[in-house]
Write a protein that holds these residues in place. Structure first.
Motif, PDB file in Angstrom:
ATOM      1  N   SER A  49      10.334  33.564 -45.334  1.00 35.20           N
ATOM      2  CA  SER A  49       9.983  32.827 -46.551  1.00 35.20           C
ATOM      3  C   SER A  49      10.292  31.340 -46.429  1.00 35.20           C
ATOM      4  O   SER A  49       9.594  30.512 -46.989  1.00 35.20           O
ATOM      5  N   LEU A  50      11.402  31.012 -45.758  1.00 34.68           N
ATOM      6  CA  LEU A  50      11.860  29.624 -45.715  1.00 34.68           C
ATOM      7  C   LEU A  50      12.479  29.342 -44.349  1.00 34.68           C
ATOM      8  O   LEU A  50      13.181  30.196 -43.793  1.00 34.68           O
ATOM      9  N   ILE A  51      12.228  28.137 -43.832  1.00 36.82           N
ATOM     10  CA  ILE A  51      12.830  27.717 -42.565  1.00 36.82           C
ATOM     11  C   ILE A  51      13.676  26.479 -42.861  1.00 36.82           C
ATOM     12  O   ILE A  51      13.171  25.510 -43.440  1.00 36.82           O
ATOM     13  N   VAL A  52      14.944  26.542 -42.493  1.00 40.67           N
ATOM     14  CA  VAL A  52      15.823  25.387 -42.702  1.00 40.67           C
ATOM     15  C   VAL A  52      16.344  24.937 -41.344  1.00 40.67           C
ATOM     16  O   VAL A  52      16.968  25.723 -40.615  1.00 40.67           O
ATOM     17  N   THR A  53      16.059  23.689 -40.994  1.00 41.71           N
ATOM     18  CA  THR A  53      16.602  23.106 -39.764  1.00 41.71           C
ATOM     19  C   THR A  53      17.402  21.853 -40.159  1.00 41.71           C
ATOM     20  O   THR A  53      17.449  21.502 -41.338  1.00 41.71           O
ATOM     21  N   GLU A  54      17.996  21.191 -39.170  1.00 43.22           N
ATOM     22  CA  GLU A  54      18.748  19.968 -39.487  1.00 43.22           C
ATOM     23  C   GLU A  54      17.814  18.825 -39.899  1.00 43.22           C
ATOM     24  O   GLU A  54      18.259  17.835 -40.470  1.00 43.22           O
ATOM     25  N   LEU A  55      16.528  18.985 -39.607  1.00 48.16           N
ATOM     26  CA  LEU A  55      15.584  17.912 -39.902  1.00 48.16           C
ATOM     27  C   LEU A  55      14.765  18.135 -41.161  1.00 48.16           C
ATOM     28  O   LEU A  55      14.276  17.172 -41.764  1.00 48.16           O
ATOM     29  N   CYS A  56      14.569  19.409 -41.526  1.00 49.34           N
ATOM     30  CA  CYS A  56      13.659  19.641 -42.655  1.00 49.34           C
ATOM     31  C   CYS A  56      13.798  21.036 -43.251  1.00 49.34           C
ATOM     32  O   CYS A  56      14.481  21.896 -42.699  1.00 49.34           O
ATOM     33  N   VAL A  57      13.141  21.178 -44.390  1.00 47.76           N
ATOM     34  CA  VAL A  57      13.022  22.489 -45.043  1.00 47.76           C
ATOM     35  C   VAL A  57      11.531  22.792 -45.151  1.00 47.76           C
ATOM     36  O   VAL A  57      10.757  21.960 -45.645  1.00 47.76           O
TER      37      VAL A  57
ATOM     38  N   ASN B 259      15.276  15.432 -43.699  1.00 50.41           N
ATOM     39  CA  ASN B 259      16.573  14.761 -43.652  1.00 50.41           C
ATOM     40  C   ASN B 259      16.352  13.244 -43.731  1.00 50.41           C
ATOM     41  O   ASN B 259      15.368  12.733 -43.182  1.00 50.41           O
ATOM     42  N   LYS B 260      17.283  12.547 -44.402  1.00 50.46           N
ATOM     43  CA  LYS B 260      17.173  11.074 -44.504  1.00 50.46           C
ATOM     44  C   LYS B 260      17.196  10.406 -43.126  1.00 50.46           C
ATOM     45  O   LYS B 260      16.742   9.277 -42.967  1.00 50.46           O
TER      46      LYS B 260
ATOM     47  N   ILE C 264       8.768  11.811 -41.403  1.00 49.83           N
ATOM     48  CA  ILE C 264       7.744  12.860 -41.342  1.00 49.83           C
ATOM     49  C   ILE C 264       7.081  12.861 -39.963  1.00 49.83           C
ATOM     50  O   ILE C 264       6.839  13.921 -39.383  1.00 49.83           O
ATOM     51  N   ASP C 265       6.834  11.688 -39.422  1.00 49.65           N
ATOM     52  CA  ASP C 265       6.199  11.615 -38.100  1.00 49.65           C
ATOM     53  C   ASP C 265       7.061  12.249 -37.021  1.00 49.65           C
ATOM     54  O   ASP C 265       6.558  12.937 -36.134  1.00 49.65           O
ATOM     55  N   GLU C 266       8.382  11.997 -37.102  1.00 50.14           N
ATOM     56  CA  GLU C 266       9.267  12.604 -36.101  1.00 50.14           C
ATOM     57  C   GLU C 266       9.273  14.123 -36.248  1.00 50.14           C
ATOM     58  O   GLU C 266       9.207  14.855 -35.250  1.00 50.14           O
TER      59      GLU C 266
ATOM     60  N   ASP D  72       2.353  14.869 -51.121  1.00 48.80           N
ATOM     61  CA  ASP D  72       2.969  13.585 -51.492  1.00 48.80           C
ATOM     62  C   ASP D  72       4.418  13.716 -51.953  1.00 48.80           C
ATOM     63  O   ASP D  72       5.127  12.718 -52.042  1.00 48.80           O
ATOM     64  N   ASP D  73       4.825  14.935 -52.271  1.00 51.15           N
ATOM     65  CA  ASP D  73       6.129  15.091 -52.937  1.00 51.15           C
ATOM     66  C   ASP D  73       7.236  15.570 -51.994  1.00 51.15           C
ATOM     67  O   ASP D  73       8.149  16.254 -52.409  1.00 51.15           O
ATOM     68  N   VAL D  74       7.152  15.230 -50.707  1.00 60.80           N
ATOM     69  CA  VAL D  74       8.215  15.620 -49.769  1.00 60.80           C
ATOM     70  C   VAL D  74       9.517  14.907 -50.187  1.00 60.80           C
ATOM     71  O   VAL D  74       9.543  13.696 -50.382  1.00 60.80           O
ATOM     72  N   LYS D  75      10.582  15.706 -50.343  1.00 61.94           N
ATOM     73  CA  LYS D  75      11.858  15.152 -50.824  1.00 61.94           C
ATOM     74  C   LYS D  75      12.831  15.000 -49.653  1.00 61.94           C
ATOM     75  O   LYS D  75      12.598  15.532 -48.569  1.00 61.94           O
ATOM     76  N   TYR D  76      13.944  14.304 -49.938  1.00 64.25           N
ATOM     77  CA  TYR D  76      15.026  14.267 -48.959  1.00 64.25           C
ATOM     78  C   TYR D  76      15.929  15.478 -49.165  1.00 64.25           C
ATOM     79  O   TYR D  76      16.188  15.875 -50.300  1.00 64.25           O
ATOM     80  N   MET D  77      16.406  16.031 -48.061  1.00 71.06           N
ATOM     81  CA  MET D  77      17.338  17.169 -48.129  1.00 71.06           C
ATOM     82  C   MET D  77      18.640  16.705 -48.776  1.00 71.06           C
ATOM     83  O   MET D  77      19.157  15.646 -48.423  1.00 71.06           O
ATOM     84  N   ASP D  78      19.142  17.496 -49.702  1.00 71.87           N
ATOM     85  CA  ASP D  78      20.401  17.175 -50.368  1.00 71.87           C
ATOM     86  C   ASP D  78      21.537  17.830 -49.571  1.00 71.87           C
ATOM     87  O   ASP D  78      21.885  18.978 -49.782  1.00 71.87           O
ATOM     88  N   VAL D  79      22.064  17.076 -48.620  1.00 66.10           N
ATOM     89  CA  VAL D  79      23.183  17.617 -47.823  1.00 66.10           C
ATOM     90  C   VAL D  79      24.284  16.569 -47.762  1.00 66.10           C
ATOM     91  O   VAL D  79      24.999  16.379 -46.901  1.00 66.10           O
TER      92      VAL D  79
END
Lengths: 221, 216
Positions: A172-180, A194-195, A199-201, A214-221
């Protein structure tokens, strides 16, 4: 890029912990997923299952305070919390396959854009066996894959898994250090990054096609 | 009725080539004195049905290291490098079964069922060679029953009739294996007289148990 693997694991565990909700029955896989228990927000009561036969598992036993009759699914001595229960393996997997486990958090070798997961075998190299992973990935209501974004620099989020599957179309969901990333019927939807990245990386380190709105957010970590 | 015997009395029951179920999860809930006996007797060519092959120095792992095992039917071998090594050398046959499927196949045999239908393994290599059955639009694999000649169990407290109480997580596969073998032997951490624990505290009824030995 986040090059420090320990930091990467901490970010992943913190972010996964935010997915867990009050009162849920949760099974954490061995390895990275186990770290999630360290970051449950105060006041959020989660019931942890261990597939060898516990609901209400607590933290690791302190040295000198081990009860040799109480271990987790990795064979380590653990504690149990008030309200815990012990049961046999048939009952434990009835909880798992029967949809009574709300969330399972599993590590991954590969995940693909159809929600397939491979995490139990590298033929010819590493053959540990699937243990309970196939049942967990098949039966839990929500399957979260918690893994580092790449392995030895190579993408792990693929168009199609190359390794033998653990379960087909269940992630259902993939969480890595770079994105959700959320697995949807249309494909992989990039929800958060991640801040410390762009997105390109993320795209350059991901083989699978990503749906980017358009609504990609920053991970709250 | 008193089923308590000495460890040596079990020797005629344990033979080369037998299929044995052994309780335990990474050696937690595994009868170590019965493992000692098998190693002392050098009973060989065993087929072992168990959750895992433990660690090289504990439980079922010691049987693998001693070279007494011909085949294992199990869910996990990753904690015992010797299992993997022997498998790669072609000296040990390993049949990997998802954990929930393994325990249900054992339960099916012991419960007189012709098999079980599970969604686990659909779309993976586990489905190869198995019949797929669709029920209400969902695909399942038909998994067949699994029985054994002997089951070796570990109980925390066992009365002389064989009623078993398991502490903590030592229960795991033990109660299911008690149903699925011709001969059921339980190693008891503590043996008590019949009536010393309440019927509602019995986790495996003594009717299933043939022999009891005192363990450590």
């Amino acid at each position: 890029m986040i090059n420090n693997p320990e930091l990467a694991k901490e970010i992943i565990a913190k972010r996964v912990a935010k997915e867990l909700k009050y009162g849920q029955l949760v099974n954490l896989g061995i390895g990275l997923p186990t770290l999630v228990a360290n970051y449950i927000p105060e006041g959020v009561h989660i019931i942890f299952q261990s597939e060898n036969g516990i609901t209400g598992m607590g933290p690791m036993a302190k040295p000198g305070e081990e009860d040799k009759n109480i271990t987790n699914a990795g064979g380590q001595y653990v504690t149990v919390l008030p309200g815990a229960a012990f049961f046999d393996s048939a009952f434990s997997f009835a909880l798992i396959r029967g949809g009574h486990v709300d969330v399972t958090v599993l590590g991954g070798l590969e995940v693909d854009q159809e929600g397939n997961l491979a995490n139990w075998i590298i033929p010819g190299k590493m053959v540990p066996g699937m243990g309970g992973a196939m049942d967990l990935a098949t039966g839990a209501k929500k399957v979260i894959v918690a893994m580092q974004h790449t392995g030895k620099g190579q993408p792990k989020i693929l168009k199609k898994c190359r390794l033998p599957l653990t379960a087909k179309g269940k992630v259902s969901l993939i969480v890595t250090e770079l994105c959700v990333i959320e697995v949807t019927k249309e494909g992989l939807l990039l929800k958060e990054i991640n801040k410390e990245t762009t997105i390109d990386e993320v795209k350059s380190l991901t083989e699978a096609d990503l749906i980017i709105q358009d609504d990609v957010k920053y991970m709250d970590v | 009725m008193n089923k308590v015997v000495k460890l040596e009395d079990l020797k005629p029951l344990l033979k080369d080539g037998m299929t044995m179920m052994i309780g335990g999860f990474l050696a937690n809930g595994t009868p170590e004195r019965l493992i000692d006996l098998l190693i002392d007797m050098k009973v060989k060519d065993l087929t072992i049905i168990a959750n895992d092959t433990s660690f090289p120095d504990r439980g079922i792992g010691r049987l693998v290291v001693a070279g007494l095992v011909k085949k294992v039917i199990t869910s996990h071998i990753g904690t015992n490098p010797e299992t993997g090594r022997l498998m790669n050398e072609g000296k040990l046959e390993v049949e990997l079964v998802p954990q929930g499927t393994l325990v249900e196949r054992i339960r099916a045999y012991g419960s007189g069922l012709g098999g079980i239908l599970t969604p686990t393994g659909v779309g993976t290599v586990v489905e190869i060679g198995k019949e797929k059955i669709t029920v209400n639009g969902k695909k399942y694999l038909l998994e067949l029953p699994l029985g054994a000649d002997v089951a070796l169990l570990k109980g925390s407290i066992v009365d002389e009739f064989g009623n078993i109480y398991y502490k903590g997580t030592t229960r795991n596969f033990n109660p299911l294996m008690a149903l699925a073998a011709q001969t059921v032997i339980v190693e008891a951490e503590k043996i008590v007289k019949v009536g010393e624990f309440k019927p509602e505290d019995v986790m495996t009824p003594g009717v299933l148990v043939d022999y009891i030995v005192k363990g450590g």
